[in-house]
Write a protein that holds these residues in place. Structure first.
Motif, PDB file in Angstrom:
ATOM      1  N   GLY A  34       1.049  -1.359   0.306  1.00  0.00           N
ATOM      2  CA  GLY A  34       0.083   0.102   0.107  1.00  0.00           C
ATOM      3  C   GLY A  34       0.930   1.645  -0.225  1.00  0.00           C
ATOM      4  N   TRP A  35       2.346   1.360  -0.422  1.00  0.00           N
ATOM      5  CA  TRP A  35       3.013   2.162  -0.217  1.00  0.00           C
ATOM      6  C   TRP A  35       2.474   3.081  -1.556  1.00  0.00           C
ATOM      7  N   MET A  36       3.525   4.042  -2.286  1.00  0.00           N
ATOM      8  CA  MET A  36       3.436   4.787  -3.513  1.00  0.00           C
ATOM      9  C   MET A  36       5.227   5.451  -3.305  1.00  0.00           C
ATOM     10  N   LEU A  37       5.282   6.017  -4.584  1.00  0.00           N
ATOM     11  CA  LEU A  37       7.109   6.324  -5.221  1.00  0.00           C
ATOM     12  C   LEU A  37       6.364   7.742  -4.857  1.00  0.00           C
ATOM     13  N   ALA A  38       7.734   8.572  -4.501  1.00  0.00           N
ATOM     14  CA  ALA A  38       8.184  10.366  -5.318  1.00  0.00           C
ATOM     15  C   ALA A  38       9.565   9.638  -5.581  1.00  0.00           C
ATOM     16  N   THR A  39      10.012  11.070  -6.614  1.00  0.00           N
ATOM     17  CA  THR A  39      11.286  11.011  -7.716  1.00  0.00           C
ATOM     18  C   THR A  39      11.214  12.248  -7.085  1.00  0.00           C
ATOM     19  N   ALA A  40      12.667  12.352  -6.898  1.00  0.00           N
ATOM     20  CA  ALA A  40      13.355  14.087  -7.341  1.00  0.00           C
ATOM     21  C   ALA A  40      14.670  13.666  -8.203  1.00  0.00           C
ATOM     22  N   GLU A  41      14.437  14.748  -9.239  1.00  0.00           N
ATOM     23  CA  GLU A  41      15.459  13.989 -10.259  1.00  0.00           C
ATOM     24  C   GLU A  41      15.848  15.559 -10.926  1.00  0.00           C
ATOM     25  N   SER A  42      17.096  16.231 -11.214  1.00  0.00           N
ATOM     26  CA  SER A  42      17.837  16.503 -11.099  1.00  0.00           C
ATOM     27  C   SER A  42      18.413  16.105 -13.083  1.00  0.00           C
ATOM     28  N   CYS A  43      20.015  15.916 -13.268  1.00  0.00           N
ATOM     29  CA  CYS A  43      20.167  15.096 -14.692  1.00  0.00           C
ATOM     30  C   CYS A  43      18.916  14.489 -15.607  1.00  0.00           C
ATOM     31  N   THR A  44      18.217  14.259 -15.060  1.00  0.00           N
ATOM     32  CA  THR A  44      17.180  13.016 -15.776  1.00  0.00           C
ATOM     33  C   THR A  44      15.978  13.792 -16.419  1.00  0.00           C
ATOM     34  N   GLY A  45      16.051  15.117 -16.139  1.00  0.00           N
ATOM     35  CA  GLY A  45      14.732  15.768 -16.027  1.00  0.00           C
ATOM     36  C   GLY A  45      12.883  14.956 -15.893  1.00  0.00           C
ATOM     37  N   GLY A  46      13.172  15.142 -15.290  1.00  0.00           N
ATOM     38  CA  GLY A  46      11.693  13.935 -15.564  1.00  0.00           C
ATOM     39  C   GLY A  46      12.132  12.014 -16.258  1.00  0.00           C
ATOM     40  N   LEU A 104      10.032  12.199   0.492  1.00  0.00           N
ATOM     41  CA  LEU A 104       9.535  11.681   1.073  1.00  0.00           C
ATOM     42  C   LEU A 104       8.884  12.551   2.057  1.00  0.00           C
ATOM     43  N   ALA A 105       9.296  13.213   2.512  1.00  0.00           N
ATOM     44  CA  ALA A 105       8.617  15.116   3.361  1.00  0.00           C
ATOM     45  C   ALA A 105       7.706  15.486   3.002  1.00  0.00           C
ATOM     46  N   ARG A 106       8.072  15.834   1.559  1.00  0.00           N
ATOM     47  CA  ARG A 106       6.577  16.928   0.664  1.00  0.00           C
ATOM     48  C   ARG A 106       6.098  16.000   0.167  1.00  0.00           C
ATOM     49  N   SER A 107       5.910  14.808   0.189  1.00  0.00           N
ATOM     50  CA  SER A 107       4.387  14.110  -0.734  1.00  0.00           C
ATOM     51  C   SER A 107       3.797  13.378   0.509  1.00  0.00           C
ATOM     52  N   HIS A 108       2.987  12.449  -0.236  1.00  0.00           N
ATOM     53  CA  HIS A 108       2.126  11.440   0.580  1.00  0.00           C
ATOM     54  C   HIS A 108       2.693  10.189   0.136  1.00  0.00           C
ATOM     55  N   ALA A 109       3.654   9.782   0.262  1.00  0.00           N
ATOM     56  CA  ALA A 109       4.827   8.765  -0.586  1.00  0.00           C
ATOM     57  C   ALA A 109       5.484   7.769   0.571  1.00  0.00           C
ATOM     58  N   GLN A 110       5.939   6.687   0.351  1.00  0.00           N
ATOM     59  CA  GLN A 110       6.827   5.986   1.526  1.00  0.00           C
ATOM     60  C   GLN A 110       8.132   5.736   1.093  1.00  0.00           C
ATOM     61  N   VAL A 111       7.846   6.160  -0.145  1.00  0.00           N
ATOM     62  CA  VAL A 111       9.211   5.336  -0.665  1.00  0.00           C
ATOM     63  C   VAL A 111      10.172   6.475  -2.228  1.00  0.00           C
TER      64      VAL A 111
END
Length: 175
Positions: A34-46, A104-111
Motif C-alpha cells: 500500500g505504498w507510493m513512490l515519489a521521485t526527485a530528479e535533476s540530471c534525468t529531467g523527469g 518523502l517529506a513533501r509527498s504522501h509517498a513512503q518510498v
C-alpha cells in the motif's frame, strides 16, 4: 510499456522490455504494501517519472515526481539546504540524500528515489567528470546512496541513470 518518454537513441527495444519488467516488479512490491513512490530528479529531467507513468495503472503506486534541475528548485521544492549545496555541490551524496528525503517529506509517498549528476557534454570537472551521478533511495525509513560513473553521451548517461535508479529501487523494496 512503450519507450515514448525516452528517445529511440536513449532506449532500445530489449532495454525497454527489461525496464518494463523492473517497473512491474516495483509496482507489485509497492502495491502489496500500500505504498507510493515519489521521485526527485535533476540530471534525468523527469525521465524516471515518465518511465514509471508509462506503465498502465501507475496512479495506484506513483505519487509524484519533482524535477529540480536548478539549485533553487532543489531548495524551494525539496527543502535541500542551500548551504549543503554550496558546501558539497549539487552533484554530491549529501544533496542526493537530501533530495530523496525531501521528496518523502513533501509527498504522501513512503518510498522515494533521487538522482543528481553531470549528464554532459559540458559541466564536468576533475572531481565530477561527465557521467558522475549520485543516487539515493528512501525505503522503509532508511536512506541509501551511491555514486555511479556512466559512460557515453548525454542520452546514454541519462538512460543508464534511469535504469540503474529503478533496478536498485526494485532490489531495495521488501517483498
Amino acid at each position: 510499456m512503450s519507450a515514448v518518454s525516452l528517445s529511440k537513441n536513449e532506449l532500445d527495444a530489449p532495454t525497454a522490455q527489461a525496464l518494463e519488467a523492473i517497473l512491474v516488479s516495483i509496482s507489485g512490491a509497492l502495491l502489496a504494501r500500500g505504498w507510493m513512490l515519489a521521485t526527485a530528479e535533476s540530471c534525468t529531467g523527469g525521465l524516471i517519472a515518465a518511465a514509471c507513468t508509462d506503465l498502465a495503472g501507475s496512479s495506484q503506486w506513483f505519487e509524484r515526481g519533482v524535477v529540480s534541475y536548478s539549485n533553487a528548485a532543489k531548495t524551494e521544492l525539496l527543502g535541500v539546504d542551500a548551504d549543503l549545496i554550496a558546501q558539497h555541490g549539487a552533484v554530491s551524496e549529501p544533496v542526493a540524500r537530501a533530495m530523496a528525503e525531501g521528496a518523502l517529506a513533501r509527498s504522501h509517498a513512503q518510498v522515494s528515489l533521487a538522482v543528481t549528476g553531470v549528464a554532459g557534454p559540458t559541466g564536468g570537472s576533475a572531481d565530477k567528470p561527465v557521467g558522475t551521478v549520485w543516487l539515493a533511495w528512501c525505503v522503509d525509513g532508511t536512506t541509501h546512496s551511491e555514486v555511479q560513473h556512466f559512460a557515453g553521451d548525454r542520452a546514454a548517461v541519462r538512460a543508464a541513470t534511469v535504469r540503474h535508479a529503478l533496478q536498485h529501487l526494485s532490489a531495495r523494496l521488501p517483498r
